[in-house]
Scaffold this active site. Structure first.
Site, PDB file in Angstrom:
ATOM      1  N   HIS A   1     -32.599 -21.233  29.383  1.00 34.10           N
ATOM      2  CA  HIS A   1     -33.943 -21.470  29.931  1.00 34.10           C
ATOM      3  C   HIS A   1     -33.909 -22.707  30.819  1.00 34.10           C
ATOM      4  O   HIS A   1     -33.281 -23.703  30.486  1.00 34.10           O
ATOM      5  CB  HIS A   1     -34.954 -21.660  28.801  1.00 34.10           C
ATOM      6  CG  HIS A   1     -35.232 -20.385  28.087  1.00 34.10           C
ATOM      7  ND1 HIS A   1     -35.814 -20.333  26.851  1.00 34.10           N
ATOM      8  CD2 HIS A   1     -35.013 -19.100  28.445  1.00 34.10           C
ATOM      9  CE1 HIS A   1     -35.946 -19.063  26.472  1.00 34.10           C
ATOM     10  NE2 HIS A   1     -35.461 -18.300  27.424  1.00 34.10           N
TER      11      HIS A   1
ATOM     12  N   ASP B   1     -37.150 -15.922  22.322  1.00 33.44           N
ATOM     13  CA  ASP B   1     -36.367 -15.175  23.300  1.00 33.44           C
ATOM     14  C   ASP B   1     -34.935 -15.021  22.777  1.00 33.44           C
ATOM     15  O   ASP B   1     -34.355 -15.972  22.250  1.00 33.44           O
ATOM     16  CB  ASP B   1     -36.371 -15.931  24.641  1.00 33.44           C
ATOM     17  CG  ASP B   1     -35.913 -15.054  25.799  1.00 33.44           C
ATOM     18  OD1 ASP B   1     -35.942 -13.819  25.648  1.00 33.44           O
ATOM     19  OD2 ASP B   1     -35.542 -15.614  26.848  1.00 33.44           O
TER      20      ASP B   1
ATOM     21  N   SER C   1     -31.743 -22.463  24.802  1.00 35.00           N
ATOM     22  CA  SER C   1     -32.967 -23.052  25.345  1.00 35.00           C
ATOM     23  C   SER C   1     -33.009 -24.517  24.923  1.00 35.00           C
ATOM     24  O   SER C   1     -31.963 -25.164  24.855  1.00 35.00           O
ATOM     25  CB  SER C   1     -34.165 -22.251  24.838  1.00 35.00           C
ATOM     26  OG  SER C   1     -35.332 -22.676  25.473  1.00 35.00           O
TER      27      SER C   1
END
Ligand SMILES: C[S@@+](CC[C@H](N)C(=O)[O-])C[C@H]1O[C@@H](n2cnc3c(N)ncnc32)[C@H](O)[C@@H]1O
Lengths: 206, 276
Positions: free
Chosen positions: A46, A139, A19
């Protein structure tokens, strides 16, 4: 590359989650892999939910292997790199195929790293390598836990090496991590893994 | 924490559902079906997978309908994939309308109806809404009811407006709804002739012929075998030289029936039926 001597050769796939702060890292990794890198690499990074184009093209500039956004039900092939498309969850399904879904956001994300890691570990079990890079949310942590529970190999980007360490640090808190490595370490690891995989292939051919 | 669900357990569940309610989820894609079941276990606080089995074994039809609503993934948007709606507005619809006095469109898996409104708005702006018959179907009765109501959360309208703009909408999307009690109430005159009906793609056959079928982001929840079967229904339900459109990340290339379609636009996943 001694420290990776004991890597097994049972692996069938590598999943990578990243991310905020992971783009440079991924680029460096992709540009360091040989063209004939054996295992499929499946990435969930992401990204902007409503921008369909541009991301895979940007990653492809540096990569030696062409990165593709898989279609639903596409087979997962060796020597290929895949990227989760915008606004879909990317999962692995039985029969070595991809499954996309428009399910609700998970950890505020679609695609969600947890979904990729969990579904992949369900299918590949101990034959999976999970790598989690820099990022600003949690996540991927529970996905890494699943990989560890099923006997797969877990690797994180060393929190000290991360632009934003929340993601790998959360995984470290939740589960056993086999290796915590900086970017160069991850590259070294992947090259060693590839060598190990190829040595089996060689044996089989003899 | 509930134990990880095994594939054999999923089989037991789908068999039970089939016997009791005559719905067949046996060929849904494993990964998302499993996730939905896992979610139901958590949402309804079942103590174990067996507790869910027991409930399905004894529950009434009403409960089962709620269960179906939880299994299906209803996430949708207006003008989802704006570039597709541009293709529709500039090429597909003009083509169809040039050759036909009236056309018919089937939205298979219409969810809460945003896709139907997107279509109606596009048709209206092409000044041909009156020439089109639309049927919108879904297996989930609760979501169909939402589609009929056409009242959407204001929060979602921001994204819908942006999509509409990117889809080269002629005006501003405000033109098509009024804010009321915190909801965006769509202009019902857009869909006054739309037929909404319950239809299960798994078990039901073709019910008419269409010039255009949209089945976007529905077959991703099916396995390849079921997708093949459903495509046969679509093939049967299309006139020759009419269009089938699937989601932007789906493809017919792996399907048995692929040779009866040609690709019109690969980026937007527009197919044309070219063989009977
Ligand atoms: C993700 S939504 C897609 C909505 C819209 N077409 C879009 O692309 O935004 C999927 C829909 O398919 C419906 N569906 C799932 N299984 C079905 C079946 N067997 N028959 C008909 N519809 C089904 C679900 O209820 C859900 O509303």
């Amino acid at each position: 590359m001694d420290k990776f001597n004991s890597i097994g050769n049972q692996y069938k796939a590598i999943v990578i989650g990243g991310s905020a702060g992971s783009f440079q890292v991924i680029n460096k990794i992709l540009s360091s892999l040989p063209r004939d890198f054996e295992l499929p690499i499946i990435m969930c990074l992401h990204r902007l939910r409503h921008v369909r184009n541009g991301f895979v093209e940007a990653l492809n500039i540096k990569s030696n292997i062409e990165i593709k956004e898989p279609l639903d039900k596409e087979s997962i092939k060796k020597n290929s790199i895949y990227l989760a498309p915008a606004n879909y969850h990317l999962g692995v399904d039985i029969g070595n195929t991809f499954a996309l879904s428009t399910d609700d956001l998970v950890n505020n994300s679609r695609p969600s790293i947890d979904i990729l890691l969990q579904t992949a570990s369900y299918v590949y079990k101990h034959k999976l390598v999970g790598i989690l890079l820099s990022g600003a949310n949690r996540d991927g942590a529970s996905g890494m836990q699943k990989i560890a529970e099923r006997g797969g190999l877990t690797v994180i980007q060393d929190p000290k090496d991360c632009l934003i360490d929340t993601m790998p640090a959360s995984a470290l808190k939740l589960t056993t991590i086999d290796y915590s490595l900086n970017t160069d370490g991850i590259i070294e690891f992947l090259l060693a893994l590839d060598k190990s995989i190829k040595s089996v292939a060689l044996l089989k051919n003899e | 924490m509930i134990q990880e669900i095994e594939i054999t357990q999923l089989r037991t569940l789908t068999e039970l559902i089939k016997t009791r309610f005559n719905y067949d989820f046996g060929n849904y894609a494993m990964s998302s079906f499993k996730r939905r079941i896992q979610r139901i276990l958590e949402l309804y606080k079942f103590s174990s997978f067996d507790a869910l089995l027991e409930k399905i074994n004894t529950c009434d039809k009403k409960y089962f309908q709620d269960f179906i609503s939880e299994i299906t993934v209803n996430v949708t948007e207006m003008f989802r994939d704006p570039s597709f709606w541009v293709e529709l507005r500039e090429n597909i619809l003009p083509n169809l309308l040039m050759d036909n006095q009236t056309i018919s469109i089937w939205h298979a898996g219409c969810s809460s109806g945003e896709e139907v409104y997107s279509m109606a708005i596009t048709l209206k702006e092409l000044d041909c809404l009156e020439k089109v018959r639309i049927v919108a179907t879904d297996v989930d009765m609760a979501i169909l009811q939402k589609a009929r109501e056409g009242a959407y959360s204001i929060k979602n309208m921001e994204l819908n407006a942006k999509n509409y703009e990117r889809a080269k909408g002629a005006f501003s999307i405000d033109k098509y709804y009024k804010e009321q009690n915190g909801k965006a109430m769509m202009d019902k005159s857009l869909v006054k002739d739309v037929i909404y009906r319950e239809h299960n793609l798994v078990s039901e056959v073709s019910f008419g012929k269409f010039d255009l079928i949209l089945c976007r982001n529905v077959m991703i929840y099916f396995n390849q075998a079921l997708q093949n079967q459903v495509l046969k229904v679509f093939h049967e339900s299309l006139f020759k030289n009419s269009y089938l459109i699937v989601g932007s990340k789906e493809s017919l290339i792996w399907c048995e029936i692929a040779n009866k379609f040609t690709v019109v636009n690969n980026e937007e996943k527009v197919y044309k039926k070219t063989k009977e």
